[in-house]
Design a protein around this motif. Structure first.
Motif, PDB file in Angstrom:
ATOM      1  N   MET A   1      25.304  21.361 -15.435  1.00 58.48           N
ATOM      2  CA  MET A   1      24.709  22.223 -15.129  1.00 58.48           C
ATOM      3  C   MET A   1      24.152  21.908 -13.916  1.00 58.48           C
ATOM      4  N   ASP A   2      24.713  20.405 -13.009  1.00 60.13           N
ATOM      5  CA  ASP A   2      24.229  20.817 -11.514  1.00 60.13           C
ATOM      6  C   ASP A   2      24.565  22.042 -10.389  1.00 60.13           C
ATOM      7  N   LYS A   3      26.117  21.798 -10.837  1.00 59.94           N
ATOM      8  CA  LYS A   3      26.770  22.880 -10.182  1.00 59.94           C
ATOM      9  C   LYS A   3      25.637  24.647 -10.157  1.00 59.94           C
ATOM     10  N   LEU A   4      25.134  24.967 -11.574  1.00 63.70           N
ATOM     11  CA  LEU A   4      24.271  25.981 -11.991  1.00 63.70           C
ATOM     12  C   LEU A   4      23.076  25.990 -10.897  1.00 63.70           C
ATOM     13  N   VAL A   5      22.299  25.030 -10.833  1.00 60.32           N
ATOM     14  CA  VAL A   5      21.036  24.840 -10.070  1.00 60.32           C
ATOM     15  C   VAL A   5      21.038  24.545  -8.719  1.00 60.32           C
ATOM     16  N   GLU A   6      22.527  23.459  -8.406  1.00 62.57           N
ATOM     17  CA  GLU A   6      23.070  24.054  -6.898  1.00 62.57           C
ATOM     18  C   GLU A   6      23.211  25.370  -6.792  1.00 62.57           C
ATOM     19  N   GLY A   7      23.768  26.291  -7.176  1.00 63.74           N
ATOM     20  CA  GLY A   7      24.459  27.689  -7.180  1.00 63.74           C
ATOM     21  C   GLY A   7      23.002  28.371  -6.909  1.00 63.74           C
ATOM     22  N   LEU A   8      22.344  28.349  -7.855  1.00 56.21           N
ATOM     23  CA  LEU A   8      21.242  29.661  -7.516  1.00 56.21           C
ATOM     24  C   LEU A   8      20.039  28.939  -6.389  1.00 56.21           C
ATOM     25  N   LYS A   9      20.077  27.823  -6.243  1.00 61.25           N
ATOM     26  CA  LYS A   9      19.188  27.054  -4.672  1.00 61.25           C
ATOM     27  C   LYS A   9      20.116  27.853  -3.636  1.00 61.25           C
ATOM     28  N   GLN A  10      21.457  27.913  -3.593  1.00 58.39           N
ATOM     29  CA  GLN A  10      22.023  28.323  -2.717  1.00 58.39           C
ATOM     30  C   GLN A  10      21.508  29.696  -2.787  1.00 58.39           C
ATOM     31  N   ILE A  11      21.494  30.763  -3.364  1.00 60.87           N
ATOM     32  CA  ILE A  11      21.389  31.647  -3.652  1.00 60.87           C
ATOM     33  C   ILE A  11      20.443  32.425  -3.227  1.00 60.87           C
ATOM     34  N   GLY A  12      18.884  31.733  -3.408  1.00 62.70           N
ATOM     35  CA  GLY A  12      17.779  32.051  -3.209  1.00 62.70           C
ATOM     36  C   GLY A  12      16.240  32.186  -4.063  1.00 62.70           C
ATOM     37  N   ILE A  13      17.533  31.626  -5.117  1.00 67.67           N
ATOM     38  CA  ILE A  13      15.706  31.591  -5.840  1.00 67.67           C
ATOM     39  C   ILE A  13      15.282  30.184  -5.727  1.00 67.67           C
ATOM     40  N   ASP A  14      13.643  30.151  -6.019  1.00 66.78           N
ATOM     41  CA  ASP A  14      13.068  29.485  -5.543  1.00 66.78           C
ATOM     42  C   ASP A  14      12.527  28.220  -6.677  1.00 66.78           C
ATOM     43  N   GLU A  15      12.610  27.356  -6.793  1.00 67.80           N
ATOM     44  CA  GLU A  15      12.611  26.486  -7.673  1.00 67.80           C
ATOM     45  C   GLU A  15      11.468  27.235  -8.510  1.00 67.80           C
ATOM     46  N   LYS A  16      10.414  27.226  -8.402  1.00 67.49           N
ATOM     47  CA  LYS A  16       9.768  28.290  -9.255  1.00 67.49           C
ATOM     48  C   LYS A  16       8.782  29.620  -9.173  1.00 67.49           C
ATOM     49  N   ILE A  17       9.900  30.559 -10.139  1.00 64.26           N
ATOM     50  CA  ILE A  17       9.431  32.102  -9.717  1.00 64.26           C
ATOM     51  C   ILE A  17       8.365  32.283 -10.727  1.00 64.26           C
ATOM     52  N   SER A  18       7.008  32.926 -10.505  1.00 61.30           N
ATOM     53  CA  SER A  18       5.929  33.659 -10.854  1.00 61.30           C
ATOM     54  C   SER A  18       5.867  34.756 -10.810  1.00 61.30           C
ATOM     55  N   ARG A  19       6.138  35.825 -11.430  1.00 56.81           N
ATOM     56  CA  ARG A  19       5.830  37.221 -11.534  1.00 56.81           C
ATOM     57  C   ARG A  19       4.898  37.471 -12.791  1.00 56.81           C
ATOM     58  N   SER A  20       4.781  38.711 -12.205  1.00 56.64           N
ATOM     59  CA  SER A  20       3.109  39.136 -13.281  1.00 56.64           C
ATOM     60  C   SER A  20       4.164  40.282 -13.765  1.00 56.64           C
ATOM     61  N   SER A  21       3.959  40.150 -15.437  1.00 51.92           N
ATOM     62  CA  SER A  21       4.073  41.904 -16.087  1.00 51.92           C
ATOM     63  C   SER A  21       2.895  42.392 -17.294  1.00 51.92           C
TER      64      SER A  21
END
Length: 231
Positions: A1-21
């Motif tokens: 899972m480490d590669k996936l986590v690091e990849g998401l961070k490199q893409i620009g996905i923040d540690e916490k994504i808060s959105r409203s629906s």
């Protein structure tokens, strides 16, 4: 899972994504997203040989060449959603020829407050997509077992497709029919020269388009681009 986590961070996905629906706050952390995506990867590995979902069943290759590739458009799609001027509750996206759910399922896991239709004509793949959506707990996903030609007109604000057949006259007319006025078609493509040749074939229908170079974490041996067509 480490590669996936690091990849998401490199893409620009923040540690916490808060959105409203609507009035409900939807919280996604990278850990939440990774847990869902790992479940999805396990399903691909389990059913790949029977359903011919991807060209590999290797875990790390799936992470890089399929999951991170699908999510490399994160910032671009975020910008297109914002440019639409619509609330996230109003915005409707579709993944055409979804196959094994790429890029639709990874995008839906990240954009958890955007509705995604996964459109696929093969019933056994639709069953796979429905199973994955349930296992991952994706409440924003609907699987439609139809050909693209049978989708109602002006249905979507954004349409994605990846590893799909080349854009020919017939297909681009179909896609333009089902995307809303002011909406976007987003085609995951490879080499620039192939894109140019493909788009020249439909220049009478699509005289203008935009190419965005994609940076896929850990993928250095392949060109990846996103072709954006605005209706």
């Amino acid at each position: 899972m480490d590669k996936l986590v690091e990849g998401l961070k490199q893409i620009g996905i923040d540690e916490k994504i808060s959105r409203s629906s609507d009035s409900v706050c939807v919280n996604n952390t990278i850990e939440d997203i990774c847990i869902k995506i790992e479940k999805y990867i396990n399903e691909i590995i389990l059913f790949n040989s029977a359903y011919n979902l991807t060209n590999t069943s290797d875990h790390d290759e799936l992470v890089v060449r399929h999951i991170l590739d699908s999510l490399s458009t994160y910032k671009i799609i975020s910008s297109l959603i914002e440019k639409s001027g619509k609330s996230k509750a109003e915005f409707k996206a579709a993944d055409i020829g979804s196959g094994g759910g790429l890029p639709g399922i990874p995008l839906a896991a990240v954009f958890s407050d955007i509705h995604f239709d996964l459109i696929e004509r093969m019933s056994k793949r639709c069953a796979f997509l429905e199973n994955c959506s349930a296992i991952m707990g994706l409440k924003n996903v609907n699987v439609i077992c139809k050909e693209a030609e049978k989708i109602p007109e002006k249905e979507y604000d954004l349409i994605t497709f990846r590893a799909f057949r080349p854009l020919d006259q017939k297909m681009i007319k179909t896609l333009l029919k089902i995307v809303k006025d002011g909406g976007f078609l987003c085609a995951y493509k490879a080499k620039i020269e192939n894109i140019t040749q493909e788009m020249n074939e439909i220049a009478d229908i699509i005289p203008e388009y935009q190419i965005e170079k994609l940076q896929v974490p850990f993928l250095e041996d392949a060109q990846r681009n996103l072709v954006i067509i605005k209706k």
